[in-house]
Enzyme design. Structure first.
Site, PDB file in Angstrom:
ATOM      1  N   HIS A 116       0.831  -3.264  -5.475  1.00 42.17           N
ATOM      2  CA  HIS A 116      -0.321  -2.584  -6.063  1.00 42.17           C
ATOM      3  C   HIS A 116       0.125  -1.227  -6.583  1.00 42.17           C
ATOM      4  O   HIS A 116       1.314  -0.878  -6.514  1.00 42.17           O
ATOM      5  CB  HIS A 116      -1.498  -2.512  -5.088  1.00 42.17           C
ATOM      6  CG  HIS A 116      -1.234  -1.774  -3.815  1.00 42.17           C
ATOM      7  ND1 HIS A 116      -0.945  -0.439  -3.769  1.00 42.17           N
ATOM      8  CD2 HIS A 116      -1.204  -2.205  -2.524  1.00 42.17           C
ATOM      9  CE1 HIS A 116      -0.765  -0.061  -2.521  1.00 42.17           C
ATOM     10  NE2 HIS A 116      -0.900  -1.121  -1.734  1.00 42.17           N
TER      11      HIS A 116
ATOM     12  N   HIS B  11       2.500   1.080  -4.747  1.00 40.92           N
ATOM     13  CA  HIS B  11       3.929   0.734  -4.768  1.00 40.92           C
ATOM     14  C   HIS B  11       4.570   1.158  -6.088  1.00 40.92           C
ATOM     15  O   HIS B  11       5.674   1.699  -6.112  1.00 40.92           O
ATOM     16  CB  HIS B  11       4.130  -0.771  -4.586  1.00 40.92           C
ATOM     17  CG  HIS B  11       3.533  -1.309  -3.325  1.00 40.92           C
ATOM     18  ND1 HIS B  11       2.621  -2.334  -3.319  1.00 40.92           N
ATOM     19  CD2 HIS B  11       3.691  -0.946  -2.031  1.00 40.92           C
ATOM     20  CE1 HIS B  11       2.250  -2.580  -2.074  1.00 40.92           C
ATOM     21  NE2 HIS B  11       2.887  -1.748  -1.270  1.00 40.92           N
TER      22      HIS B  11
ATOM     23  N   CYS C 178       2.080  -1.520  17.079  1.00 39.79           N
ATOM     24  CA  CYS C 178       1.218  -2.009  15.986  1.00 39.79           C
ATOM     25  C   CYS C 178       2.010  -2.999  15.136  1.00 39.79           C
ATOM     26  O   CYS C 178       2.993  -2.620  14.501  1.00 39.79           O
ATOM     27  CB  CYS C 178       0.743  -0.867  15.090  1.00 39.79           C
ATOM     28  SG  CYS C 178      -0.154  -1.493  13.632  1.00 39.79           S
TER      29      CYS C 178
ATOM     30  N   CYS D 189       2.177  -1.921  11.367  1.00 42.29           N
ATOM     31  CA  CYS D 189       3.145  -0.862  11.033  1.00 42.29           C
ATOM     32  C   CYS D 189       4.548  -1.265  11.467  1.00 42.29           C
ATOM     33  O   CYS D 189       5.505  -0.600  11.089  1.00 42.29           O
ATOM     34  CB  CYS D 189       2.879   0.432  11.794  1.00 42.29           C
ATOM     35  SG  CYS D 189       1.336   1.228  11.548  1.00 42.29           S
TER      36      CYS D 189
ATOM     37  N   CYS E 200      -4.807   1.428  15.969  1.00 43.81           N
ATOM     38  CA  CYS E 200      -3.799   2.104  15.144  1.00 43.81           C
ATOM     39  C   CYS E 200      -4.461   3.201  14.321  1.00 43.81           C
ATOM     40  O   CYS E 200      -5.500   2.981  13.707  1.00 43.81           O
ATOM     41  CB  CYS E 200      -3.146   1.084  14.220  1.00 43.81           C
ATOM     42  SG  CYS E 200      -1.948   1.823  13.114  1.00 43.81           S
TER      43      CYS E 200
ATOM     44  N   HIS F  78      -3.558   2.100  10.469  1.00 48.97           N
ATOM     45  CA  HIS F  78      -4.411   0.972  10.058  1.00 48.97           C
ATOM     46  C   HIS F  78      -5.705   1.094  10.853  1.00 48.97           C
ATOM     47  O   HIS F  78      -5.903   0.379  11.840  1.00 48.97           O
ATOM     48  CB  HIS F  78      -3.713  -0.356  10.327  1.00 48.97           C
ATOM     49  CG  HIS F  78      -2.471  -0.511   9.525  1.00 48.97           C
ATOM     50  ND1 HIS F  78      -1.219  -0.294  10.028  1.00 48.97           N
ATOM     51  CD2 HIS F  78      -2.305  -0.814   8.220  1.00 48.97           C
ATOM     52  CE1 HIS F  78      -0.330  -0.473   9.068  1.00 48.97           C
ATOM     53  NE2 HIS F  78      -0.964  -0.785   7.966  1.00 48.97           N
TER      54      HIS F  78
ATOM     55  N   LYS G 289      -6.908   5.167   1.303  1.00 51.71           N
ATOM     56  CA  LYS G 289      -5.644   4.613   0.809  1.00 51.71           C
ATOM     57  C   LYS G 289      -5.896   3.190   0.317  1.00 51.71           C
ATOM     58  O   LYS G 289      -6.596   2.426   0.990  1.00 51.71           O
ATOM     59  CB  LYS G 289      -4.635   4.615   1.961  1.00 51.71           C
ATOM     60  CG  LYS G 289      -3.281   4.084   1.575  1.00 51.71           C
ATOM     61  CD  LYS G 289      -2.370   3.959   2.787  1.00 51.71           C
ATOM     62  CE  LYS G 289      -1.054   3.333   2.395  1.00 51.71           C
ATOM     63  NZ  LYS G 289      -0.372   2.630   3.453  1.00 51.71           N
TER      64      LYS G 289
ATOM     65  N   LYS H 231      -4.557  -3.926   0.393  1.00 53.30           N
ATOM     66  CA  LYS H 231      -4.998  -5.267   0.019  1.00 53.30           C
ATOM     67  C   LYS H 231      -6.155  -5.702   0.912  1.00 53.30           C
ATOM     68  O   LYS H 231      -7.146  -6.255   0.444  1.00 53.30           O
ATOM     69  CB  LYS H 231      -3.798  -6.217   0.166  1.00 53.30           C
ATOM     70  CG  LYS H 231      -4.095  -7.653  -0.146  1.00 53.30           C
ATOM     71  CD  LYS H 231      -3.355  -8.129  -1.396  1.00 53.30           C
ATOM     72  CE  LYS H 231      -3.784  -9.507  -1.849  1.00 53.30           C
ATOM     73  NZ  LYS H 231      -3.355 -10.572  -0.963  1.00 53.30           N
TER      74      LYS H 231
HETATM   75  N1  MSP Z   1       8.765  -1.437   4.206  1.00 50.55           N
HETATM   76  C1  MSP Z   1       8.322  -0.145   4.572  1.00 50.55           C
HETATM   77  C2  MSP Z   1       9.276   0.913   4.043  1.00 50.55           C
HETATM   78  C3  MSP Z   1      10.694   0.773   4.488  1.00 50.55           C
HETATM   79  S1  MSP Z   1      11.714   1.955   3.752  1.00 50.55           S
HETATM   80  C4  MSP Z   1      13.135   1.867   4.531  1.00 50.55           C
HETATM   81  C5  MSP Z   1       6.933   0.084   4.001  1.00 50.55           C
HETATM   82  N2  MSP Z   1       6.572  -0.708   3.009  1.00 50.55           N
HETATM   83  S2  MSP Z   1       5.143  -0.674   2.263  1.00 50.55           S
HETATM   84  O1  MSP Z   1       5.215  -1.683   1.250  1.00 50.55           O
HETATM   85  O2  MSP Z   1       4.099  -0.797   3.212  1.00 50.55           O
HETATM   86  O3  MSP Z   1       4.988   0.736   1.647  1.00 50.55           O
HETATM   87  C6  MSP Z   1       5.961   1.211   0.765  1.00 50.55           C
HETATM   88  C7  MSP Z   1       5.619   2.561   0.208  1.00 50.55           C
HETATM   89  O4  MSP Z   1       4.436   2.473  -0.577  1.00 50.55           O
HETATM   90  C8  MSP Z   1       5.363   3.615   1.278  1.00 50.55           C
HETATM   91  O5  MSP Z   1       6.037   4.804   0.915  1.00 50.55           O
HETATM   92  C9  MSP Z   1       3.893   3.831   1.213  1.00 50.55           C
HETATM   93  O6  MSP Z   1       3.548   5.146   1.533  1.00 50.55           O
HETATM   94  C10 MSP Z   1       3.638   3.570  -0.265  1.00 50.55           C
HETATM   95  N3  MSP Z   1       2.244   3.290  -0.518  1.00 50.55           N
HETATM   96  C11 MSP Z   1       1.522   2.185  -0.165  1.00 50.55           C
HETATM   97  N4  MSP Z   1       0.237   2.399  -0.513  1.00 50.55           N
HETATM   98  C12 MSP Z   1       0.104   3.622  -1.082  1.00 50.55           C
HETATM   99  C13 MSP Z   1      -0.918   4.301  -1.742  1.00 50.55           C
HETATM  100  N5  MSP Z   1      -2.144   3.845  -1.804  1.00 50.55           N
HETATM  101  N6  MSP Z   1      -0.606   5.472  -2.361  1.00 50.55           N
HETATM  102  C14 MSP Z   1       0.673   5.942  -2.428  1.00 50.55           C
HETATM  103  N7  MSP Z   1       1.658   5.312  -1.828  1.00 50.55           N
HETATM  104  C15 MSP Z   1       1.360   4.325  -0.910  1.00 50.55           C
HETATM  105  O7  MSP Z   1       6.264   0.984   4.462  1.00 50.55           O
END
Ligand code: MSP
Length: 506
Positions: free
Chosen positions: A17, A20, A125, A128, A143, A146, A301, A304
């Site tokens: 999304h 990411h 969790c 997480c 959590c 979450h 935030k 999904k």
């Molecule tokens: N897999 C772990 C990261 C491991 S790094 C060695 C993870 N993955 S994640 O897919 O959940 O999140 C990846 C990144 O996307 C994180 O930095 C997270 O903060 C960012 N984001 C996910 N949703 C977000 C928003 N809504 N806004 C900004 N960034 C956010 O955590």
């Protein structure tokens, strides 16, 4: 010099999304800017495929974790080129090369005396994939990240990493390098976590099979966070077949991360590197969240499960990747939380891209054609505008050296506004009616064309497609940052220009 920038690797338990896309675009902006400065750049992104979040999602969908990982990794992989991300490699933690290197690295940590066998009793969790300290637990053992999600009381035999032994080395690191974590608020948050006392952490899981096998005890897999963090290091060993890039690019210049994964990157990760005798990264930049309204209308935030995600694929389809790249760093200051919406996105597109920068470029090119047969007059630019552009390139460099992506964009945008104002002040259409003003019209047109060129060179990292088109129109394809300076006679004959940001039919 070399420059190594990374994004977090994304969990493959769901489709990508906007949250990411955000970090990938940010890292790409830094990578492209550094390439313009002539640095040797390595930009890494990828997917985090092991661990409980993925195993649980696969179970829910009735497929194997590897099948789910293969399917969703493809989506993340496909998103990168759509965003025009210029990553040099895409790592998947299920790559056998990564797996082997994780095993080697963590065996080294064990051989150095930082691993022991123990029992974990406490809260965990699964979403997480994180073992929680008391201050990380919400009401009714839920959590905090979450919100409301029930934690699990775990009791299992694990191998432990002696994080507690790194309390002092980490405090020293933070004292010596006040810019190790940015922005300063996040530095303080990480430091106070360290100062509150570090406890040893689980390095392996016994009740999970989806992960990297612990080589000295095959009934365990490594705790997913250590496997995941190591991607930043392992990738350099195999990204380029036949070549080990580690000595060129390690330690990383910037890890860009979201604030929810601060503890892992600013505490666990440097400690793990120290335990293996490796250098720690230069900087970790922690950004905020892009927020969108949940069912009750409160900005939260995107996730999904809440159904409040913005689909980056759809925005790219309708307005192009450049517009999305611009929006993400214009509406929300990098480093802070901020609300985003498709309405705000469309407004920015209209007012700033189409009417601001796009219109400046269009009218400049059109006037050069109308009044000077398509040839930019070879005269010196207006000293007033030269003064307004003085030090701009250096300021942008300075800000991007600190990953201040929004701040650097604002510096450039002030000049977009300034040039549009200059057009109104000078009214070239009036000058064109008076033969006595011909020299002044030359100056105005040369100033505008040069100004547009300089701005465009500086915007290359933000708007790679649009800037390429515009620079081709100006017959000035050189994007080296040293070209971002107003000169005389740099431009000659130029082509006509189609609108850079056309009106979108909705
Ligand atoms: N897999 C772990 C990261 C491991 S790094 C060695 C993870 N993955 S994640 O897919 O959940 O999140 C990846 C990144 O996307 C994180 O930095 C997270 O903060 C960012 N984001 C996910 N949703 C977000 C928003 N809504 N806004 C900004 N960034 C956010 O955590």
């Amino acid at each position: 010099m070399s420059y190594y920038v990374t994004t977090p690797i994304y969990y493959v338990n769901a489709a990508p999304h906007l949250g990411h896309a955000y970090t990938t675009i940010g890292a790409d902006i830094l990578a492209r800017h550094m390439r313009q400065r002539g640095e040797e750049v390595f930009f890494l992104t990828g997917t985090d495929e092991h661990g409980e979040p993925v195993a649980l999602a696969a179970e829910r969908e009735g497929v194997t974790p590897q099948e789910l990982a293969d399917r969703n990794a493809e989506r993340f992989k496909a998103l990168a080129p759509l965003l025009h991300a210029s990553n040099d490699f895409f790592i998947r933690t299920s790559d056998p090369e990564h797996v082997r290197r994780v095993q080697e690295f963590l065996t080294r940590v064990k051989d150095n005396g930082y691993v022991y066998e123990g029992t974990y009793d406490g809260w965990y969790c699964p979403r997480c994939a994180d073992f929680k300290n008391e201050n990380e637990i919400g009401p009714d053992n839920t959590c905090l990240i979450h919100e409301g999600f029930p934690l699990i009381l775990e009791h299992e035999d694990n191998y432990f990493f002696k994080l507690s032994e790194f309390q002092e080395p980490l405090e020293r690191l933070y004292a010596e390098r006040p810019d190790f974590v940015q922005p300063a608020t996040r530095y303080n948050e990480a430091l106070s976590f360290i100062k509150s006392g570090l406890r040893d952490v689980s390095l392996s899981r016994a009740n999970l099979s989806w992960g990297v096998t612990v080589p000295w005890d095959e009934s365990h897999v490594f705790y997913v966070w250590f496997d995941a963090l190591l991607n930043y290091y392992t990738a350099l060993g195999y990204a380029k077949p036949g070549e080990d890039l580690t000595s060129t690019f390690w330690p990383a210049n910037y890890h860009l991360i979201g604030k929810d994964i601060l503890k892992f990157h600013t505490v666990f990760w440097p400690a793990m590197l120290m335990a293996a005798g490796e250098e720690v990264p230069h900087h970790v930049f922690v950004h905020g969240f892009l927020l969108t309204p949940d069912a009750s209308g409160k900005d939260v935030k995107q996730s999904k499960s809440l159904g409040n995600v913005i689909d980056p694929f759809a925005l790219i389809e309708s307005h192009g990747a450049d517009a999305l790249r611009f929006y993400c760093f214009r509406d929300v200051a990098f480093g802070q939380d901020g609300s985003v919406s498709t309405t705000a996105f469309e407004q920015r597109y209209e007012t700033e891209l189409a009417n601001g920068y796009g219109n400046l470029a269009s009218r400049t090119v059109a006037m050069v054609h109308r009044y000077r047969d398509g040839v930019v007059p070879a005269v010196a630019p207006d000293p007033a505008i030269v003064a307004d552009f003085e030090g701009l390139r250096e300021r942008v460099e300075e800000l991007l050296d600190r990953a201040e992506i929004t701040g650097a964009l604002e510096e450039v945008w002030q000049r977009v506004r300034r040039l549009n104002q200059y057009v109104e002040e000078q009214a070239p259409w009036k000058l064109a009616k008076d033969e006595a003003q011909s020299a002044q019209l030359d100056t105005v047109l040369a100033t505008l064309a040069e100004g547009v060129r300089v701005i465009t060179v500086l915007l290359v990292p933000y708007l790679p497609t649009t800037t390429e088109k515009l620079l081709a129109t100006l017959h000035a394809p050189d994007i080296a940052l040293e070209c971002a300076r107003l000169g005389a006679g740099t431009l000659g004959a130029i082509d006509p220009l189609e609108p850079l940001f056309p009106r979108i039919q909705s």
